[in-house]
Enzyme design. Structure first.
Site, PDB file in Angstrom:
ATOM      1  N   GLU A 129     -11.033   1.045  -3.696  1.00 19.99           N
ATOM      2  CA  GLU A 129     -11.370   0.791  -2.291  1.00 19.99           C
ATOM      3  C   GLU A 129     -11.941   2.041  -1.632  1.00 19.99           C
ATOM      4  O   GLU A 129     -11.363   3.127  -1.719  1.00 19.99           O
ATOM      5  CB  GLU A 129     -10.090   0.329  -1.565  1.00 19.99           C
ATOM      6  N   LYS A 181     -10.269  -6.420   7.830  1.00 17.74           N
ATOM      7  CA  LYS A 181      -9.264  -6.121   8.851  1.00 17.74           C
ATOM      8  C   LYS A 181      -9.882  -6.579  10.162  1.00 17.74           C
ATOM      9  O   LYS A 181     -10.917  -6.034  10.566  1.00 17.74           O
ATOM     10  CB  LYS A 181      -9.004  -4.610   8.915  1.00 17.74           C
ATOM     11  N   LYS A 241      -1.227  -1.082  -4.338  1.00 17.28           N
ATOM     12  CA  LYS A 241      -2.349  -0.200  -4.005  1.00 17.28           C
ATOM     13  C   LYS A 241      -1.835   1.220  -3.897  1.00 17.28           C
ATOM     14  O   LYS A 241      -0.858   1.481  -3.202  1.00 17.28           O
ATOM     15  CB  LYS A 241      -2.957  -0.688  -2.681  1.00 17.28           C
ATOM     16  N   LYS A 244      -2.721   5.011  -2.800  1.00 17.56           N
ATOM     17  CA  LYS A 244      -3.655   5.855  -2.058  1.00 17.56           C
ATOM     18  C   LYS A 244      -3.954   7.079  -2.913  1.00 17.56           C
ATOM     19  O   LYS A 244      -3.044   7.650  -3.529  1.00 17.56           O
ATOM     20  CB  LYS A 244      -3.019   6.287  -0.735  1.00 17.56           C
ATOM     21  N   ASP A 269     -13.915  -1.169   2.707  1.00 22.27           N
ATOM     22  CA  ASP A 269     -13.034  -1.332   3.876  1.00 22.27           C
ATOM     23  C   ASP A 269     -13.794  -0.762   5.078  1.00 22.27           C
ATOM     24  O   ASP A 269     -14.513  -1.497   5.767  1.00 22.27           O
ATOM     25  CB  ASP A 269     -11.698  -0.609   3.587  1.00 22.27           C
ATOM     26  N   ASP A 329      -7.074   3.286  -3.298  1.00 23.07           N
ATOM     27  CA  ASP A 329      -7.817   3.360  -2.039  1.00 23.07           C
ATOM     28  C   ASP A 329      -7.993   4.832  -1.688  1.00 23.07           C
ATOM     29  O   ASP A 329      -7.009   5.570  -1.565  1.00 23.07           O
ATOM     30  CB  ASP A 329      -7.048   2.632  -0.923  1.00 23.07           C
ATOM     31  N   GLY A 358      -4.373  -4.066   6.075  1.00 22.12           N
ATOM     32  CA  GLY A 358      -3.375  -3.793   7.111  1.00 22.12           C
ATOM     33  C   GLY A 358      -3.611  -2.439   7.733  1.00 22.12           C
ATOM     34  O   GLY A 358      -4.307  -1.590   7.168  1.00 22.12           O
ATOM     35  N   SER A 394       0.863  -1.174   0.000  1.00 23.03           N
ATOM     36  CA  SER A 394       0.000   0.000   0.000  1.00 23.03           C
ATOM     37  C   SER A 394       0.903   1.229   0.000  1.00 23.03           C
ATOM     38  O   SER A 394       1.643   1.454   0.947  1.00 23.03           O
ATOM     39  CB  SER A 394      -0.891  -0.034   1.252  1.00 23.03           C
TER      40      SER A 394
HETATM   41  O1  OSB Z   1      -7.234   2.035   4.320  1.00 22.23           O
HETATM   42  O2  OSB Z   1      -6.175   0.243   4.151  1.00 22.23           O
HETATM   43  C1  OSB Z   1      -6.273   1.364   4.633  1.00 22.23           C
HETATM   44  C2  OSB Z   1      -3.205   2.165   6.768  1.00 22.23           C
HETATM   45  C3  OSB Z   1      -3.772   2.937   7.761  1.00 22.23           C
HETATM   46  C4  OSB Z   1      -5.106   3.210   7.701  1.00 22.23           C
HETATM   47  C5  OSB Z   1      -5.884   2.714   6.643  1.00 22.23           C
HETATM   48  C6  OSB Z   1      -5.318   1.924   5.657  1.00 22.23           C
HETATM   49  C7  OSB Z   1      -3.950   1.669   5.715  1.00 22.23           C
HETATM   50  C8  OSB Z   1      -3.232   0.918   4.706  1.00 22.23           C
HETATM   51  C9  OSB Z   1      -1.932   0.303   5.161  1.00 22.23           C
HETATM   52  O3  OSB Z   1      -3.556   0.855   3.534  1.00 22.23           O
HETATM   53  C10 OSB Z   1      -1.690  -1.067   4.676  1.00 22.23           C
HETATM   54  C11 OSB Z   1      -0.519  -1.678   5.395  1.00 22.23           C
HETATM   55  O4  OSB Z   1      -0.592  -1.873   6.636  1.00 22.23           O
HETATM   56  O5  OSB Z   1       0.478  -1.973   4.750  1.00 22.23           O
HETATM   57 MG    MG Z   2      -8.463   0.941   3.012  1.00 19.04          MG
END
Ligand code: OSB
Ligand code: MG
Length: 374
Positions: free
Chosen positions: A216, A265, A164, A166, A241, A191, A293, A138
């Site tokens: 996402e 999660k 992924k 952001k 999510d 995401d 995660g 991510s």
């Molecule tokens: O939306 O998936 C998410 C991290 C903090 C808060 C929200 C998200 C995330 C990640 C991190 O995408 C993924 C990782 O732990 O590698």
């Molecule tokens: Mg997410």
């Protein structure tokens, strides 16, 4: 039967190698809550609470979770004979609304405790069937498309099975286009962490051109109806999510058509009992799931890897190796990813499958509180 006797809460500080920016905020130094649970027979297990530093992903933070565990949740579990983690889940749900990350930290710790007591791995205890799990990375929001391309290219080279990106308003089309051009064959997704509204449907539809695996959580957590409307206007599957906090929310998603993929999660949904229910319902409805995660330490990672070994987890999880986040993790061995982009599920070691580095945790601890049965 388990009698929970003692829970030690700790806050450790763990600096990320690189700040992680999502649409709603940035984190540089993680404040992570670790828990140590002990039963009446002296068996111990570590767990992690994934609540963040600020309430930008969910309403919970490390501080609200600390309060909830001390004041309302741990007291519900002390001094009773628990049938198991599912019983703990029911007891906590009975009269505490929300606070799912706080509940999950205790409930998952009980799974860890049972695994340790029975001398089996967490994955075995859960009924996991997969031996290796494909890993996705991510990537946080970057200042320029070039900076993102550089990171995405490195991730593809490292073997990640899913990349992924952001996104946030104004930092999506050009960024995704640049990465797609650099990596024509990569499995890409984005995401948005709630950053858009239905007014952005036209803009989001432009993402259909980039052959993304999924988008996402584009809209707000409560927006199941609006996600359904958006999904009707997009070719790319939506993945939820933040919106999926319980098995009932998944049922709502299915009825409404709010998405076609779910990121599970365990912290977000209150623990493993709820995660398994979501997994089972998704599987029965041909909805692929993957394990998300929360920038966990190696302790939280152990739980996520075990969960992701269940058969319905058919897409790569956000299960990056320790070295992606930290100079040094708090478990031994650290979590790794092989050249094929897979993480191996520990099977032969009872409990978490990794040793918790208690000396290092002592060094990193900035707050500690011991809770006991009255
Ligand atoms: O939306 O998936 C998410 C991290 C903090 C808060 C929200 C998200 C995330 C990640 C991190 O995408 C993924 C990782 O732990 O590698
Ligand atoms: Mg997410």
């Amino acid at each position: 039967m388990i009698r929970l006797e003692r829970v030690v809460l700790r806050e450790i500080r763990l600096p990320l190698k690189e700040p992680f920016k999502i649409s709603s905020g940035v984190v540089k130094d993680r404040r992570i809550m670790l828990l140590e649970l002990q039963d009446s027979g002296g068996v111990r297990a570590w767990s992690e609470c994934v609540a963040g530093e600020k309430p930008n992903y969910s309403p919970e933070t490390i501080d609200t979770a600390w309060l909830a565990i001390r004041e309302w949740l741990a007291p519900r579990l002390f001094g009773v004979a628990l049938d198991g983690p599912a019983d703990a889940h029911t007891r906590m749900e009975a009269d505490v609304r929300g606070h799912r990350m706080a509940k999950a930290a205790l409930e998952m710790g009980l799974w860890g405790l049972v695994a340790a007591k029975e001398g089996v791995s967490l994955a075995q205890l859960l009924g996991g069937t997969q031996e290796r799990i494909p890993v996705g990375v991510s990537l946080g929001i970057q200042a320029t498309p070039e900076a993102l391309v550089e990171r995405a290219t490195a991730a593809a080279k490292a073997g990640y099975r899913k990349i992924k990106l952001k996104i946030e308003p104004g930092r999506e089309i050009a960024f995704v286009a640049a990465v797609r051009e650099a990596l024509p064959d990569a499995e890409l997704m984005v995401d948005a962490n709630n950053a858009y509204t239905l007014d952005d449907a036209g803009l989001l539809a432009q993402l259909d051109d980039f052959d993304l695996m999924m988008i996402e959580q584009p809209l707000e957590s409560e927006d199941l109806v609006r996600h359904a409307e958006l999904q009707r206007r997009l070719r790319t599957p939506l993945c939820l999510d933040e919106s999926i906090t319980s098995v009932n929310r998944l049922e709502d998603m299915l009825r409404l058509g709010s998405g076609r993929i779910v990121n599970i999660k365990p912290g977000r949904v209150g623990g493993f009992t709820s995660s398994i229910a979501i997994h089972d319902m998704a599987r029965a409805n041909d909805i692929p799931v993957w394990c998300g995660g929360m920038l966990e330490s190696g302790v939280g990672r152990a739980y996520n890897v075990a969960l992701a070994s269940l058969p319905g987890f058919t897409l790569p999880g956000d299960l990056s190796p320790s070295s992606r986040y930290w100079e040094r993790d708090v478990v031994m061995p650290e979590w790794t990813m092989d050249a094929e982009g897979m993480v191996t599920v520990p099977r032969d070691v009872p409990g978490l499958g990794v040793r918790v580095d208690e000396d290092r945790i002592d060094d990193l601890t900035v707050r500690r509180e011991e809770l006991r049965a009255a």
